[in-house]
Design a protein around this motif. Sequence first.
Motif, PDB file in Angstrom:
ATOM      1  N   ARG A  49      22.702  -7.005  27.331  1.00 43.30           N
ATOM      2  CA  ARG A  49      23.608  -7.803  26.500  1.00 43.30           C
ATOM      3  C   ARG A  49      24.071  -8.948  27.381  1.00 43.30           C
ATOM      4  N   PRO A 128      27.135 -13.947  20.844  1.00 44.83           N
ATOM      5  CA  PRO A 128      25.752 -13.622  20.489  1.00 44.83           C
ATOM      6  C   PRO A 128      24.793 -13.851  21.660  1.00 44.83           C
ATOM      7  N   ASP A 132      18.715 -11.226  21.749  1.00 45.68           N
ATOM      8  CA  ASP A 132      18.892 -10.150  20.780  1.00 45.68           C
ATOM      9  C   ASP A 132      18.060 -10.474  19.544  1.00 45.68           C
ATOM     10  N   PHE A 135      20.028 -12.209  16.849  1.00 42.64           N
ATOM     11  CA  PHE A 135      20.849 -13.321  17.332  1.00 42.64           C
ATOM     12  C   PHE A 135      21.442 -14.103  16.175  1.00 42.64           C
ATOM     13  N   ASP A 136      22.758 -14.285  16.223  1.00 40.74           N
ATOM     14  CA  ASP A 136      23.482 -15.008  15.180  1.00 40.74           C
ATOM     15  C   ASP A 136      23.709 -16.448  15.636  1.00 40.74           C
ATOM     16  N   ALA A 140      27.119 -18.360  17.205  1.00 41.80           N
ATOM     17  CA  ALA A 140      27.033 -18.954  18.540  1.00 41.80           C
ATOM     18  C   ALA A 140      27.420 -20.429  18.498  1.00 41.80           C
TER      19      ALA A 140
END
Length: 269
Positions: A49, A128, A132, A135-136, A140
């Motif tokens: 992360r 974010p 990932d 991912f957003d 972000a």
Amino acid sequence: MPEGDTVWRSAHHLHEALAGRVLTSTEFRVPKFATVELAGETVQEVVSRGKHLLVRTESHSVHSHLRMEGSWHLYRPETMRRGRIRRPAHTIRAILRTDEWIAVGFDLGIVEVLPLAAEDTAVGHLGPDPLDPDFDRDLALANLGNEPDVPVFVALLDQRKVAGFGNEYANELCYLARLDPRTPAGDAPLGPILDRGVKLIRANRDRVERTFTGTTRPGQMTWVFGREHRPCRRCGTTIREISLGRTPTQERRVYWCPTCQPAFGGRDR
């Protein structure tokens, strides 16, 4: 220097070796967790992360942060018995043993063992992560712009906004955007900067050597980072260096080309 791509790669290798295997013994060479033993627990997965690495079992999460010097290595048991490790033994902070592999964490800036349900106390504050699968981007981008007066360089480093970009990425992204790193985030083209950063960090996660220029030849992998007093690769202007951060203790080294990255609004600030 360990940034999000380096930690992702470490987690990927650890996952391949440990996931699905039972821990035969563990050692945590930090006072708070020195008596913790996870023997008998099965590693479910190893994930990253941002700059944080998480080894998850059924009930625990081993949380580590590499900081500047940390790393995780994998060894076969016979190699460990012979003492053939690649870094000094006194720098070991964690050891996770299985029948086939031994994971050794050296010079870890943070190492702690948490109940799995409490993992968010360590990483829940992170923004974010571009690496990932979920991912957003919208979140972000909103995070990067929620402090419009903060220098864009500082915003890119803030792990609460986007998790994974470190000093090297912040410097190189400002250069690639032809943007003075001191430009307020509210005046910066955050969408293109973020998209380029996501593209670069995803490409670099699969490389042994991180590059921003497209070549992995030694000394040619960055545009400005670490190149103070040397000529800009585009225009020949001498690269400058200053320190920048929210507070004096958070300052990081900033490198930029005054010609390719002119002062915002044409002012010499």
